[in-house]
Design an enzyme around this catalytic site. Structure first.
Site, PDB file in Angstrom:
ATOM      1  N   ASP A 106       3.223  17.573 -10.191  1.00  0.00           N
ATOM      2  CA  ASP A 106       3.833  18.020  -8.934  1.00  0.00           C
ATOM      3  C   ASP A 106       5.213  18.628  -9.140  1.00  0.00           C
ATOM      4  O   ASP A 106       5.787  18.567 -10.230  1.00  0.00           O
ATOM      5  CB  ASP A 106       3.919  16.852  -7.934  1.00  0.00           C
ATOM      6  CG  ASP A 106       4.441  15.562  -8.575  1.00  0.00           C
ATOM      7  OD1 ASP A 106       5.105  15.632  -9.623  1.00  0.00           O
ATOM      8  OD2 ASP A 106       4.172  14.481  -8.025  1.00  0.00           O
ATOM      9  N   ASN A 119       4.900   3.506  -1.423  1.00  0.00           N
ATOM     10  CA  ASN A 119       3.871   3.525  -0.383  1.00  0.00           C
ATOM     11  C   ASN A 119       2.486   3.796  -0.959  1.00  0.00           C
ATOM     12  O   ASN A 119       1.545   4.099  -0.228  1.00  0.00           O
ATOM     13  CB  ASN A 119       4.217   4.550   0.706  1.00  0.00           C
ATOM     14  CG  ASN A 119       4.265   5.983   0.184  1.00  0.00           C
ATOM     15  OD1 ASN A 119       3.972   6.239  -0.982  1.00  0.00           O
ATOM     16  ND2 ASN A 119       4.629   6.916   1.044  1.00  0.00           N
ATOM     17  N   HIS A 133       1.666   6.194  -3.152  1.00  0.00           N
ATOM     18  CA  HIS A 133       1.298   7.573  -3.486  1.00  0.00           C
ATOM     19  C   HIS A 133       1.193   7.771  -4.998  1.00  0.00           C
ATOM     20  O   HIS A 133       1.883   7.125  -5.782  1.00  0.00           O
ATOM     21  CB  HIS A 133       2.245   8.595  -2.842  1.00  0.00           C
ATOM     22  CG  HIS A 133       3.627   8.679  -3.402  1.00  0.00           C
ATOM     23  ND1 HIS A 133       4.749   8.398  -2.661  1.00  0.00           N
ATOM     24  CD2 HIS A 133       4.090   9.024  -4.630  1.00  0.00           C
ATOM     25  CE1 HIS A 133       5.829   8.575  -3.405  1.00  0.00           C
ATOM     26  NE2 HIS A 133       5.448   8.946  -4.615  1.00  0.00           N
ATOM     27  N   GLU A 151       0.534  11.480  -0.276  1.00  0.00           N
ATOM     28  CA  GLU A 151       1.052  10.460   0.618  1.00  0.00           C
ATOM     29  C   GLU A 151      -0.101   9.716   1.309  1.00  0.00           C
ATOM     30  O   GLU A 151      -1.255  10.165   1.289  1.00  0.00           O
ATOM     31  CB  GLU A 151       1.960  11.105   1.674  1.00  0.00           C
ATOM     32  CG  GLU A 151       3.189  11.808   1.090  1.00  0.00           C
ATOM     33  CD  GLU A 151       4.309  10.856   0.682  1.00  0.00           C
ATOM     34  OE1 GLU A 151       4.036   9.676   0.384  1.00  0.00           O
ATOM     35  OE2 GLU A 151       5.472  11.292   0.649  1.00  0.00           O
TER      36      GLU A 151
END
Length: 237
Positions: A66, A129, A131, A136
């Site tokens: 990413d 979280n 990811h 997400e």
């Protein structure tokens, strides 16, 4: 899913490199999927040391997960710069790829490039979280490379790299999708710190649910998770 729990970060990094080293020694032209963030830095130091000890990465290819949208590649906080500073400048790995751009065409171009190779080992970290990459919570598991709106949770977690100012943190990123990641032959996920313990538990022991993107890895045939004790602290098994 094989889970290895280590005493500390350094042991975690060494164990993770041991998994990678098996591939590097067996396949001199391996294709690596690489990740940014603090978790794999120790692993990259081990890769650098292996090069200093005589190993050559000249026939290896790498593809990063990413990159932020909207900041220049030469920006100190770009993931392109991160990879250069933490790995690329110190080894002879020249066939590197980091996604870049903000359009569907940019996403398709990166996905097309990935479709021409087969990633032998995908390195991952995990967000607080759950990811993986910048996928997400709520990201469909079949999603390929795409542009994502970053959650406030993710931007707050990354603010430490931007003078602790969330307003400086980009709001979007381009990322391999979960569907892209799942095509890898083998996945190596590293996680350290108590702040990752909830996400690690959800990934390994929770339901397979888009609420935790990393839980998709339960469906992968070959996953090695290397944790320090703090990150493993909430596992029941």
């Amino acid at each position: 899913m094989k889970v290895i729990v280590c005493e500390n970060y350094d042991e975690m990094s060494a164990k993770a490199f041991g998994v990678m080293k098996e591939l590097l020694d067996a396949k001199k032209d391996a294709v690596l999927g690489l990740a940014t963030g603090s978790s794999p830095v120790g692993l990259y130091k081990e890769m650098i040391q292996y090069h200093k000890d005589g190993y050559s990465y000249k026939d290896i290819k790498s593809y990063n997960l990413d990159e932020y949208v909207g900041i220049d590649r030469k920006d100190p906080q770009s993931y392109y710069t991160f990879m250069y500073e933490n790995l690329f400048k110190d080894i002879d790995l020249n066939n590197t790829h980091v996604p870049y751009g903000n359009t569907e065409a940019d996403c398709k171009a990166y996905e097309d490039a990935l479709s021409e190779v087969s990633i032998d080992l995908q390195v991952l970290g995990i967000g607080q979280n759950g990811h993986i990459g910048f996928n997400e919570p709520g990201t469909p598991f079949e999603e390929l490379t795409h542009i994502v709106d970053l959650t406030e949770n993710t931007r707050e977690a990354n603010a430490r790299f931007f003078d602790n100012d969330i307003n400086k943190v980009p709001t979007q990123a381009i990322t391999m999708g979960i569907g892209t990641i799942m095509k890898s032959k083998k996945v190596l996920l590293v996680a350290n710190g108590e702040n990752k313990a909830d996400a690690v538990k959800a990934m390994i022991e929770g339901p397979i649910d888009t609420a935790c993107a990393a839980s998709a890895l339960q469906n992968h045939a070959d996953v090695v998770v290397v944790l320090d004790k703090a990150a493993a602290s909430k596992l029941s098994k």
